[in-house]
Design an enzyme around this catalytic site. Structure first.
Site, PDB file in Angstrom:
ATOM      1  N   GLU A  61      -8.333  -4.830  16.609  1.00  0.00           N
ATOM      2  CA  GLU A  61      -8.283  -5.144  15.239  1.00  0.00           C
ATOM      3  C   GLU A  61      -9.234  -5.997  14.875  1.00  0.00           C
ATOM      4  O   GLU A  61      -9.736  -5.970  13.634  1.00  0.00           O
ATOM      5  CB  GLU A  61      -6.992  -6.076  15.500  1.00  0.00           C
ATOM      6  CG  GLU A  61      -5.406  -5.348  15.293  1.00  0.00           C
ATOM      7  CD  GLU A  61      -5.464  -4.231  14.246  1.00  0.00           C
ATOM      8  OE1 GLU A  61      -5.884  -4.396  13.120  1.00  0.00           O
ATOM      9  OE2 GLU A  61      -4.947  -3.091  14.493  1.00  0.00           O
ATOM     10  N   CYS A 216      -2.233   7.412   1.056  1.00  0.00           N
ATOM     11  CA  CYS A 216      -2.245   6.491  -0.212  1.00  0.00           C
ATOM     12  C   CYS A 216      -3.706   6.209  -0.512  1.00  0.00           C
ATOM     13  O   CYS A 216      -3.787   4.797  -0.395  1.00  0.00           O
ATOM     14  CB  CYS A 216      -1.155   5.432  -0.228  1.00  0.00           C
ATOM     15  SG  CYS A 216      -1.024   4.501  -1.617  1.00  0.00           S
ATOM     16  N   CYS A 223      -0.188  12.147  -3.239  1.00  0.00           N
ATOM     17  CA  CYS A 223       1.217  11.877  -3.713  1.00  0.00           C
ATOM     18  C   CYS A 223       1.896  13.081  -3.255  1.00  0.00           C
ATOM     19  O   CYS A 223       3.256  12.852  -2.959  1.00  0.00           O
ATOM     20  CB  CYS A 223       1.470  11.492  -5.086  1.00  0.00           C
ATOM     21  SG  CYS A 223       0.429   9.922  -5.638  1.00  0.00           S
ATOM     22  N   CYS A 226       2.929  12.744   0.369  1.00  0.00           N
ATOM     23  CA  CYS A 226       3.513  11.549   0.534  1.00  0.00           C
ATOM     24  C   CYS A 226       5.039  11.424   0.926  1.00  0.00           C
ATOM     25  O   CYS A 226       5.855  11.738   0.312  1.00  0.00           O
ATOM     26  CB  CYS A 226       3.154  10.475  -0.586  1.00  0.00           C
ATOM     27  SG  CYS A 226       3.790   8.763   0.004  1.00  0.00           S
ATOM     28  N   CYS A 232       8.466   5.844  -5.084  1.00  0.00           N
ATOM     29  CA  CYS A 232       7.307   5.130  -5.397  1.00  0.00           C
ATOM     30  C   CYS A 232       7.228   5.091  -6.583  1.00  0.00           C
ATOM     31  O   CYS A 232       7.057   5.752  -7.682  1.00  0.00           O
ATOM     32  CB  CYS A 232       5.863   5.844  -4.914  1.00  0.00           C
ATOM     33  SG  CYS A 232       4.617   4.946  -5.543  1.00  0.00           S
TER      34      CYS A 232
HETATM   35  S1  SF4 Z   1       3.464   8.296  -3.899  1.00  0.00           S
HETATM   36 FE1  SF4 Z   1       3.142   6.146  -4.125  1.00  0.00          FE
HETATM   37  S2  SF4 Z   1       2.769   5.405  -1.947  1.00  0.00           S
HETATM   38 FE2  SF4 Z   1       2.632   7.664  -2.022  1.00  0.00          FE
HETATM   39  S3  SF4 Z   1       0.375   8.262  -1.883  1.00  0.00           S
HETATM   40 FE3  SF4 Z   1       1.261   8.032  -4.265  1.00  0.00          FE
HETATM   41  S4  SF4 Z   1       0.957   6.258  -5.013  1.00  0.00           S
HETATM   42 FE4  SF4 Z   1       0.773   6.004  -2.864  1.00  0.00          FE
END
Ligand code: SF4
Length: 385
Positions: A61, A216, A223, A226, A232
């Site tokens: 880290e 993201c 998205c 995602c 979101c």
């Molecule tokens: S849906 Fe929202 S959390 Fe997912 S990649 Fe897109 S902006 Fe990021």
């Protein structure tokens, strides 16, 4: 009469800042479940994810701050091969620690890691502490690192917030103000804590970080891939390009410097930087700011003498290097020169030590990145004759 417990303001602030449903218990359950399933399928295999040893996690880290994963992997492996335990690190010479860190940058991290290892050896019996306050009290450890080590190693229910999670959390909250300001920080840390599951908090944190780094993305987040897209609000509002609000960056500044390889009877001059200098603790060839391109010998000689108390002449250009340090874009004109005389050091805050070193011994010294590049260039030139 006992005082009534005050309401928890951060949660209220979060509720007020969000679209309906975001952050409520059904939303949080869905977020945890989808992230966990996605992480199970897509988590990258990284060496520090194969262990729950807090020492190893702490090293990784610390190295990962401001540095990319692919760069860190070989450093992490070499570092742990050399210092397999915190006691080994505590007993090491600082120069050896810096040599292993050379090229990772931000050398203060390495020095603080070394100091913290000594604290663990001397005050915690050589065992990495497992209390938040004790970890936070270690040199160089902030809230992020403490949360990461304790949640990854022991599943302590502690949130994390670094560049990747800050971006993901900002978007999952559709937080449009400055996420680095005090209000934004309070709100985001509180959200990251509220979303933690009761069990496997470390895995949740890793999944959120992985989401930020792999899906993201800062620009053009994926998205459509995602796992939490339907949860979101940023995606629903199509605000990905404006959330998180970008940091105000200071204007870059162009700087011109000279670096000199001073030769004396087959050896070269190295200087060790003082605590207040850039690259504190590292060895370097003498370097100083110059007035512009093509400085004359009088300027080079005077500046070298003012910094190192070494007089030299016969300056010859070697090469020019470009590099960046924070907001500075530095053009570094490199020269060789011939030693003439030296006086005792008079600027200990800048230079704490001078040493004459044979070219073959340069490998043993922790050098700044540009000094290493110049050393290699100069040795190649010498071998060519
Ligand atoms: S849906 Fe929202 S959390 Fe997912 S990649 Fe897109 S902006 Fe990021």
């Amino acid at each position: 009469m006992p005082l009534a417990r005050p309401a928890r303001r951060p949660k209220k602030a979060i509720r007020e800042s969000l679209l309906p449903g975001v952050g409520d218990s059904a939303w949080r359950r869905a977020l945890r479940a989808r992230l966990a399933a996605w992480y199970g399928r897509h988590a990258r295999k990284l060496p520090w994810r194969e262990t729950r040893d807090p020492y190893n996690i702490w090293i990784s880290e610390t190295m990962l701050q401001q540095t990319q994963v692919v760069t860190v992997i070989p450093y992490y492996e070499r570092f742990l091969a050399t210092f397999p335990t915190v006691t080994d690190l505590a007993g090491a010479d600082e120069q050896q620690v810096l040599r292993l860190w050379e090229g990772l940058g931000y050398y203060r991290r390495a020095r603080q890691l070394h100091q913290a290892a000594k604290v663990i050896r001397d005050y915690h019996g050589g065992e990495f502490p497992n209390s938040y306050d004790a970890v936070l009290a270690l040199p160089g450890v902030g809230r992020y690192t403490a949360g990461a080590v304790l949640s990854f190693a022991w599943d302590q229910r502690l949130p994390i917030l670094e560049a990747n999670t800050l971006r993901a959390v900002s978007r999952l909250l559709a937080y449009q103000s400055d996420p680095r300001g005090s209000e934004g920080q309070r709100l985001l840390w509180q959200a990251a804590e509220d979303w933690l599951p009761r069990r496997q908090a470390g895995r949740f944190n890793q999944a959120l970080m992985e989401l930020g780094s792999q899906v993201c993305l800062p620009r053009s987040p994926l998205c459509d891939k995602c796992p939490v897209a339907t949860l979101c609000p940023t995606q629903k509002l199509n605000l990905q390009d404006s959330i998180p609000r970008p940091p105000r960056r200071p204007a870059t500044q162009q700087v011109r410097e000279a670096m000199v390889v001073v030769r004396r009877r087959g050896q070269v001059l190295l200087v060790r930087r003082g605590a207040t200098a850039r690259w504190a603790g590292m060895w370097d060839f003498p370097r100083f700011e110059i007035s512009g391109p093509s400085p004359d010998e009088i300027e080079l000689r005077r500046s070298l003498d003012a910094l190192t108390d070494v007089d030299a002449d016969r300056f010859k250009p070697l090469t020019t290097l470009q590099h960046g340090v924070t907001r500075f874009r530095i053009t570094l004109d490199c020269f060789s020169a011939q030693y003439k005389a030296a006086a005792p050091l008079s600027r200990p805050e800048e230079i704490v030590e001078r040493r004459w070193v044979s070219p073959s011994a340069l490998d043993d010294y922790p050098l700044s990145v540009t000094a290493r590049r110049l050393a290699r260039h100069w040795i190649r030139e010498m071998q060519r004759g």
